[in-house]
Design an enzyme around this catalytic site. Structure first.
Site, PDB file in Angstrom:
ATOM      1  N   CYS A 131     112.983  90.664  69.042  1.00 23.90           N
ATOM      2  CA  CYS A 131     111.549  91.243  69.052  1.00 23.90           C
ATOM      3  C   CYS A 131     111.317  92.119  70.307  1.00 23.90           C
ATOM      4  O   CYS A 131     110.244  92.782  70.684  1.00 23.90           O
ATOM      5  CB  CYS A 131     110.525  90.160  69.119  1.00 23.90           C
ATOM      6  SG  CYS A 131     110.842  88.882  67.488  1.00 23.90           S
ATOM      7  N   HIS A 134     102.645  89.332  74.371  1.00 24.11           N
ATOM      8  CA  HIS A 134     103.569  89.151  73.207  1.00 24.11           C
ATOM      9  C   HIS A 134     102.693  88.586  72.107  1.00 24.11           C
ATOM     10  O   HIS A 134     102.751  88.669  70.889  1.00 24.11           O
ATOM     11  CB  HIS A 134     104.841  88.344  73.536  1.00 24.11           C
ATOM     12  CG  HIS A 134     105.918  88.277  72.541  1.00 24.11           C
ATOM     13  ND1 HIS A 134     106.392  89.273  71.901  1.00 24.11           N
ATOM     14  CD2 HIS A 134     106.273  87.190  71.781  1.00 24.11           C
ATOM     15  CE1 HIS A 134     107.217  88.802  70.985  1.00 24.11           C
ATOM     16  NE2 HIS A 134     107.273  87.526  70.949  1.00 24.11           N
ATOM     17  N   GLU A 178     103.040  81.873  77.348  1.00 21.08           N
ATOM     18  CA  GLU A 178     102.785  83.157  78.095  1.00 21.08           C
ATOM     19  C   GLU A 178     101.675  83.091  78.700  1.00 21.08           C
ATOM     20  O   GLU A 178     101.681  83.614  80.103  1.00 21.08           O
ATOM     21  CB  GLU A 178     102.660  84.077  76.864  1.00 21.08           C
ATOM     22  CG  GLU A 178     102.624  85.710  77.382  1.00 21.08           C
ATOM     23  CD  GLU A 178     102.563  86.721  76.260  1.00 21.08           C
ATOM     24  OE1 GLU A 178     102.844  87.637  76.927  1.00 21.08           O
ATOM     25  OE2 GLU A 178     102.530  86.537  75.115  1.00 21.08           O
ATOM     26  N   LYS A 189      98.891  91.988  67.916  1.00 17.99           N
ATOM     27  CA  LYS A 189      99.647  91.482  66.585  1.00 17.99           C
ATOM     28  C   LYS A 189      98.709  90.769  66.032  1.00 17.99           C
ATOM     29  O   LYS A 189      98.911  90.416  64.793  1.00 17.99           O
ATOM     30  CB  LYS A 189     100.706  90.582  67.115  1.00 17.99           C
ATOM     31  CG  LYS A 189     102.376  91.080  67.655  1.00 17.99           C
ATOM     32  CD  LYS A 189     102.989  89.865  68.055  1.00 17.99           C
ATOM     33  CE  LYS A 189     104.460  90.738  68.565  1.00 17.99           C
ATOM     34  NZ  LYS A 189     104.319  91.221  69.909  1.00 17.99           N
ATOM     35  N   HIS A 191     103.601  90.967  63.629  1.00 14.01           N
ATOM     36  CA  HIS A 191     104.764  91.032  64.299  1.00 14.01           C
ATOM     37  C   HIS A 191     105.572  91.977  63.672  1.00 14.01           C
ATOM     38  O   HIS A 191     106.482  91.818  62.723  1.00 14.01           O
ATOM     39  CB  HIS A 191     105.234  89.628  64.542  1.00 14.01           C
ATOM     40  CG  HIS A 191     106.247  89.791  65.626  1.00 14.01           C
ATOM     41  ND1 HIS A 191     106.869  90.732  66.260  1.00 14.01           N
ATOM     42  CD2 HIS A 191     106.723  88.520  66.364  1.00 14.01           C
ATOM     43  CE1 HIS A 191     107.435  90.354  67.119  1.00 14.01           C
ATOM     44  NE2 HIS A 191     107.699  88.954  67.193  1.00 14.01           N
ATOM     45  N   PHE A 224     113.764  86.323  70.141  1.00 10.50           N
ATOM     46  CA  PHE A 224     114.693  85.030  69.733  1.00 10.50           C
ATOM     47  C   PHE A 224     116.040  85.540  70.693  1.00 10.50           C
ATOM     48  O   PHE A 224     116.588  86.578  70.758  1.00 10.50           O
ATOM     49  CB  PHE A 224     115.146  85.274  68.480  1.00 10.50           C
ATOM     50  CG  PHE A 224     113.818  84.751  67.374  1.00 10.50           C
ATOM     51  CD1 PHE A 224     112.857  84.216  67.819  1.00 10.50           C
ATOM     52  CD2 PHE A 224     114.165  84.476  66.009  1.00 10.50           C
ATOM     53  CE1 PHE A 224     111.788  83.475  67.156  1.00 10.50           C
ATOM     54  CE2 PHE A 224     113.110  84.010  65.047  1.00 10.50           C
ATOM     55  CZ  PHE A 224     112.049  83.636  65.992  1.00 10.50           C
TER      56      PHE A 224
END
Length: 418
Positions: free
Chosen positions: A164, A304, A315, A336, A341, A404
């Site tokens: 991502c 994110h 975060e 998002k 996403h 990831f």
């Protein structure tokens, strides 16, 4: 060696909110959800039956049938976003030195739909009859190749793959190539098209996706206690990054200046972010250091913010560690919540949104937060820009993407000043 200054002179996007950058930005500031029932395959057997799909897209509106058949859907998106960005940048390509124009374009996964289609066709037919374009359709670098071939750009050309964080890595690489004098212009971005049986099935198996099938449009709810996973999106975005003197020489409009990027690794887990946000903290510090900026010079963070139970908390902890008391004075939002996403394309879409936030002094909202839907692990004294767009003077914005494998990437953009 004196580093070159790098500016953004063109933007293009195709997202669940609109098939152009202006339509996407309009959806963001209006707080529109791009989520709805999956239409690209029969999802009735899946735990998750919705996603943020690109709507009304026909590749034949943008390219001829022969070209379209050579490309996976993710490459279609890449070509559309790149074309809009090139036109927006206003370059006279007949006068440009194409040896100095590059393409760095990301995909987290690549042509997964074409892979699925080909394996299904093999199982349904007798004998190993594979499409000769099978491999060129699925590899993650091919979008960059197609873009370069379309325009004859012969500068640096490759893909970045870091889940991502992929398209933020592409922007970071483009930024560094230009400021080191290795290129004058680079198209940087990413595209993804994973709303397919194997894509949804795979992420469902990991329990990564929201299963709020009764209300898909509110399923992506970052920083709310009731969040239950991310909503898959698709699409792409492209930024034209350009060396400042080159842009000024041709009289280009300038959206913003890219001042720094940061990279780091969590070195912690295959899919989960570090619970204390150590990698997220480091990547933001690295970006600030690269930009030569102090934390209190940032006015907006496009986080994110995937709407996952662990990721959102880590975060927030990282932001508080990096920004201290200034964290309560800046705006935070998770776009998002509207786009879903976009995996490998997320960073490019969110960087573009951050650039327009700086340009227009406008913070897009984080939608889908309800009064009382509060997580005790999250400090709600922070301004998450819940549900309503906010006008605010934005000197600089930071955009975060985490992938990831623990891959973290951040980019900082600020108002252009001569």
């Amino acid at each position: 060696m004196e580093l070159k200054r790098v500016v953004v002179t063109g933007l293009g996007a195709i997202t669940p909110l609109g098939n152009t950058m202006p339509k996407t930005w309009d959806g963001l500031v209006r707080g529109v959800s791009g989520a709805g029932p999956i239409t690209q395959f029969d999802a009735t057997k899946f735990k998750t039956r919705f996603a943020c799909e690109v709507k009304g897209f026909d590749p034949l509106q943008y390219m001829d049938r022969k070209e379209a058949r050579k490309c996976d859907r993710y490459t279609h998106f890449a070509l559309v976003a790149a074309d809009e960005a090139v036109v927006d940048a206003g370059m006279d390509l007949e006068k440009e030195n194409k040896d100095r124009i590059g393409v760095i374009f990301a995909a987290g996964i690549g042509g997964i739909r074409s892979f699925e289609d080909e394996v299904r066709r093999y199982n349904e037919e007798v004998g190993p009859k594979f499409n000769p374009f099978f491999i060129p359709k699925i590899i993650a670098d091919i979008a960059a190749g197609h873009i370069s071939m379309k325009y004859g750009f012969r500068g640096p050309n490759f893909a970045t793959v870091s889940a991502c964080a992929s398209s933020t890595n592409a922007i970071s690489d483009a930024f560094n190539y230009i400021r080191l004098g290795k290129a004058s212009v680079i198209l940087a971005g990413g595209a993804e098209a994973t709303i397919a049986i194997v894509g949804v099935g795979g992420f469902n198996a990991m329990n990564a996706l929201s299963t709020r099938n009764d209300s898909p449009e509110t399923a992506s709810r970052p920083f709310s206690a009731s969040r239950d996973g991310f909503v898959m999106g698709e699409g792409g975005a492209c930024l034209v990054l350009e060396e400042l003197e080159h842009a000024q020489a041709r009289g280009a409009k300038i959206y913003a200046e890219v001042t720094g990027t940061g990279l780091s690794a969590d070195a912690y887990h295959l899919t989960a972010s570090h619970p204390e946000g150590l990698g997220a903290k480091l990547v933001m510090l690295n970006a600030l250091d690269d930009a030569g900026m102090k934390p209190d010079e940032i006015d907006y963070i496009n986080v994110h913010g995937t709407s996952t139970p662990v990721g959102d908390i880590s975060e927030v902890r990282a932001i508080l560690n990096v920004f201290g008391e200034h964290a309560y004075r800046l705006n935070i939002s998770a776009t998002k919540s509207m786009t879903g996403h976009l995996l490998g394309a997320a960073g490019a879409v969110e960087a573009a949104a951050s650039i327009l936030a700086v340009k227009n002094d406008t913070v897009p909202p984080t939608i889908n937060h309800a009064d009382g839907d509060d997580d005790k692990e999250i400090d709600y004294k922070l301004n998450f820009t819940f549900n309503t767009v906010q006008k605010k003077k934005i000197r600089a914005a930071l955009s975060n993407t985490f992938g990831f494998g623990g891959h973290n990437a951040s980019v900082i953009v600020r108002k252009f000043e001569k």
